[in-house]
Design a protein around this motif. Structure first.
Motif, PDB file in Angstrom:
ATOM      1  N   ALA A  33      -3.014   3.701  -7.937  1.00  0.00           N
ATOM      2  CA  ALA A  33      -1.766   3.056  -8.339  1.00  0.00           C
ATOM      3  C   ALA A  33      -0.915   3.990  -9.195  1.00  0.00           C
ATOM      4  O   ALA A  33       0.309   4.046  -9.055  1.00  0.00           O
ATOM      5  N   THR A  34      -1.561   4.743 -10.081  1.00  0.00           N
ATOM      6  CA  THR A  34      -0.826   5.677 -10.944  1.00  0.00           C
ATOM      7  C   THR A  34      -0.182   6.788 -10.131  1.00  0.00           C
ATOM      8  O   THR A  34       0.985   7.139 -10.338  1.00  0.00           O
ATOM      9  N   LEU A  35      -0.955   7.354  -9.196  1.00  0.00           N
ATOM     10  CA  LEU A  35      -0.419   8.418  -8.343  1.00  0.00           C
ATOM     11  C   LEU A  35       0.766   7.919  -7.529  1.00  0.00           C
ATOM     12  O   LEU A  35       1.795   8.599  -7.407  1.00  0.00           O
ATOM     13  N   GLU A  37      -3.963  13.689  -2.029  1.00  0.00           N
ATOM     14  CA  GLU A  37      -5.014  12.973  -2.748  1.00  0.00           C
ATOM     15  C   GLU A  37      -5.882  12.202  -1.752  1.00  0.00           C
ATOM     16  O   GLU A  37      -5.500  11.138  -1.277  1.00  0.00           O
ATOM     17  N   ALA A  86       2.741   5.278  -8.132  1.00  0.00           N
ATOM     18  CA  ALA A  86       3.886   4.950  -8.984  1.00  0.00           C
ATOM     19  C   ALA A  86       4.626   6.201  -9.409  1.00  0.00           C
ATOM     20  O   ALA A  86       5.856   6.225  -9.474  1.00  0.00           O
ATOM     21  N   CYS A  87       3.867   7.256  -9.697  1.00  0.00           N
ATOM     22  CA  CYS A  87       4.498   8.523 -10.091  1.00  0.00           C
ATOM     23  C   CYS A  87       5.375   9.053  -8.968  1.00  0.00           C
ATOM     24  O   CYS A  87       6.496   9.503  -9.198  1.00  0.00           O
ATOM     25  N   VAL A 109      -1.452  -1.884  -8.654  1.00  0.00           N
ATOM     26  CA  VAL A 109      -2.889  -1.881  -8.886  1.00  0.00           C
ATOM     27  C   VAL A 109      -3.548  -3.053  -8.182  1.00  0.00           C
ATOM     28  O   VAL A 109      -4.705  -2.966  -7.731  1.00  0.00           O
ATOM     29  N   ASP A 149      -7.508  -0.168  -7.733  1.00  0.00           N
ATOM     30  CA  ASP A 149      -7.699   1.272  -7.920  1.00  0.00           C
ATOM     31  C   ASP A 149      -6.599   1.803  -8.842  1.00  0.00           C
ATOM     32  O   ASP A 149      -5.477   2.077  -8.409  1.00  0.00           O
ATOM     33  N   GLN A 150      -6.923   1.973 -10.113  1.00  0.00           N
ATOM     34  CA  GLN A 150      -5.938   2.375 -11.105  1.00  0.00           C
ATOM     35  C   GLN A 150      -5.418   3.776 -10.835  1.00  0.00           C
ATOM     36  O   GLN A 150      -4.224   4.050 -10.965  1.00  0.00           O
ATOM     37  N   MET A 151      -6.320   4.712 -10.459  1.00  0.00           N
ATOM     38  CA  MET A 151      -5.892   6.079 -10.188  1.00  0.00           C
ATOM     39  C   MET A 151      -4.900   6.126  -9.028  1.00  0.00           C
ATOM     40  O   MET A 151      -3.858   6.779  -9.105  1.00  0.00           O
ATOM     41  N   HIS A 188       8.587   6.794  -8.540  1.00  0.00           N
ATOM     42  CA  HIS A 188       9.600   6.853  -9.596  1.00  0.00           C
ATOM     43  C   HIS A 188      10.051   8.274  -9.908  1.00  0.00           C
ATOM     44  O   HIS A 188      10.941   8.462 -10.738  1.00  0.00           O
ATOM     45  N   GLN A 189       9.455   9.243  -9.250  1.00  0.00           N
ATOM     46  CA  GLN A 189       9.888  10.627  -9.448  1.00  0.00           C
ATOM     47  C   GLN A 189      11.337  10.776  -9.006  1.00  0.00           C
ATOM     48  O   GLN A 189      11.747  10.233  -7.979  1.00  0.00           O
TER      49      GLN A 189
END
Length: 357
Positions: free
Chosen positions: A94-96, A25, A98-99, A84, A90-92, A102-103
Motif C-alpha cells: 500500500a505504501t509503495l 517490486e 500510494a507513493c 491497505v 499489505d502495508q508495504m 501521489h508522486q
C-alpha cells in the motif's frame, strides 16, 4: 480543453509510474495480478490479466475503460476506502502504491506546446476511454527486448502502453488522444517512459509527433504490421506488397497503432474483432491529427471507398456498443481494423485483401 489535455497527460504519467513501480517490486507485482475470467476474458489469449493500475477518478458515468473497478484477492466484498484494505492488509504494498500515485508527474511538453491550443469543445460534449495497461500479457511477462533504432519492437515491455482517448458523446468521433509508453528505454537508473498526444477537432489538428517523411521512390514496398496470430490468408495476400522483411509482427494493439503513428510501419491490419474501444480510441485521435485514420476493415472491404482523399465512411467510432454481445464484446471493434497515415497505401492494401478472406 488545453488544460484537459495537460491533465490527461499527467494522469497517464501517474499510471506509467504505477506500472514501473509494480514491475520493480516483486511482492507488489504478484499481489496486483489477477487472472480475468468469464465474459471479461479476452478470447484472443489463453491467459489474460487485469491489474489494479487503473487509479483514475470517476467522471460521472462518462469515463470508461478496459478494467472494472472491482478487484478481488480473496477479500470480503466490502467497501475499500484505503489501499491497505484493497491490498489485503499489505502495508508495504500500500505504501509503495500510494507513493507512486501521489508522486508529482513531471512532464516536459517539448515537442509541441499545448498552451496555445484552442479546442472548441466543452467537457459536457465528451466521454473518455482508458486502458491503464494495454498489452497486459507483455507487461506481466516482463521481457526486456533490445531494439535497433528505427525498428519496431515485436514483443516485451516496450509494447505495454497507457492509452487515454477522448471522444464526442454525440458522434463517437475521437478528438484527443494520449499515449504513454512507460518502458520506452532503459538507462542505469532504470526504465524511462515517453508520451505522445494528438488533437483532431474540426480544423484544429495538433500532435506531439511529426508526420513521418514520405519513403523515397527507391523503396516502393509497403511495411505492414500484423498480429502473429493473424489469418494466413491475410499474410499471404499482403506479402507481395511488402519488400523483404517488411511484413512485420508486434504485440499489443495500441503499440501496433503507435508504430504507424511513428512511421515504423505504414499500415496496421487486423482482420479479427479482437481489439476494443479502449485499445483504439486514443491512438486513433493521433492518426486523425496527422491526416490518417482508422477504419473498420470489414466495411472497407465491403465498399472499397478508399480512393482519393480522406473519407469518413467506415471510420471507427466510440459511442455505441454492440448491445447483443456479452461482457467486453459489446465494445469490440468487431469488423477488424486498418490504421493508416497515407490513403494511397490504404487503397493498395484494401485492393489486395478484397475477396481474399
Amino acid at each position: 480543453m488545453a488544460d484537459l489535455l495537460k491533465l490527461l497527460l499527467r494522469v497517464a504519467e501517474k499510471a506509467a509510474n504505477v506500472a514501473r513501480v509494480c514491475r520493480q517490486e516483486a511482492p507488489l507485482f504478484q499481489l496486483l495480478v489477477q487472472e480475468k475470467t468469464g465474459v471479461d476474458k479476452n478470447k484472443k489469449f489463453v491467459q489474460d490479466f487485469k491489474t489494479l493500475a487503473n487509479m483514475f477518478p470517476k467522471m460521472i458515468d462518462h469515463i470508461q475503460g478496459e478494467e472494472s473497478n472491482k478487484f478481488e484477492n480473496g477479500l470480503e466484498k466490502e467497501t475499500a476506502a484505503l489501499l491497505v484494505t484493497v491490498l489485503d492488509g499489505d502495508q508495504m504494498a500500500a505504501t509503495l502504491m500510494a507513493c507512486a500515485i501521489h508522486q508529482d508527474a513531471t512532464l516536459t511538453l517539448s515537442d509541441t506546446s499545448t498552451d496555445n491550443l484552442h479546442i472548441p469543445l466543452s467537457p459536457s460534449d465528451l466521454s473518455i476511454w482508458i486502458d491503464p495497461i494495454d498489452a497486459t500479457s507483455q507487461y506481466i511477462e516482463g521481457r526486456e527486448e533490445v531494439v535497433e533504432e528505427g525498428c519496431l519492437c515485436p514483443s516485451g515491455l516496450q509494447c505495454a502502453l497507457v492509452l487515454i482517448g477522448v471522444y464526442l458523446r454525440a458522434t463517437g468521433e475521437p478528438v484527443i488522444g494520449v499515449i504513454n509508453q512507460p518502458f520506452n528505454h532503459k538507462d542505469p537508473t532504470g526504465w524511462k517512459g515517453k508520451h505522445f498526444w494528438g488533437v483532431s477537432c474540426g480544423s484544429v489538428k495538433a500532435c506531439s509527433v511529426l508526420r513521418p517523411k514520405e519513403r523515397p521512390a527507391e523503396c516502393p514496398g509497403l511495411s505492414v504490421v500484423l498480429s502473429s496470430s493473424e489469418k494466413q490468408a491475410v499474410k499471404e495476400a499482403l506479402a507481395p506488397l511488402c519488400g523483404p522483411d517488411r511484413l512485420m509482427y508486434a504485440s499489443g494493439a495500441g503499440y501496433k497503432i503507435l508504430c504507424v503513428i511513428l512511421g515504423l510501419a505504414d499500415i496496421y491490419v487486423l482482420s479479427e474483432g479482437s481489439t476494443f474501444k479502449w485499445d483504439s480510441c486514443g491512438p486513433h485521435a493521433l492518426l486523425l491529427a496527422l491526416g490518417g485514420g482508422m477504419l473498420d476493415l470489414k466495411e472497407c472491404l465491403r465498399f472499397s471507398h478508399c480512393e482519393g482523399g480522406h473519407h469518413d465512411q467506415g471510420e471507427l467510432t466510440y459511442h455505441q456498443s454492440h448491445s447483443e454481445s456479452p461482457g467486453a464484446e459489446r465494445w469490440a471493434n468487431q469488423g477488424g481494423l486498418v490504421a493508416y497515415l497515407d490513403c494511397q497505401m490504404l487503397h493498395r492494401v484494401i485492393g489486395e485483401l478484397k475477396g481474399k478472406f
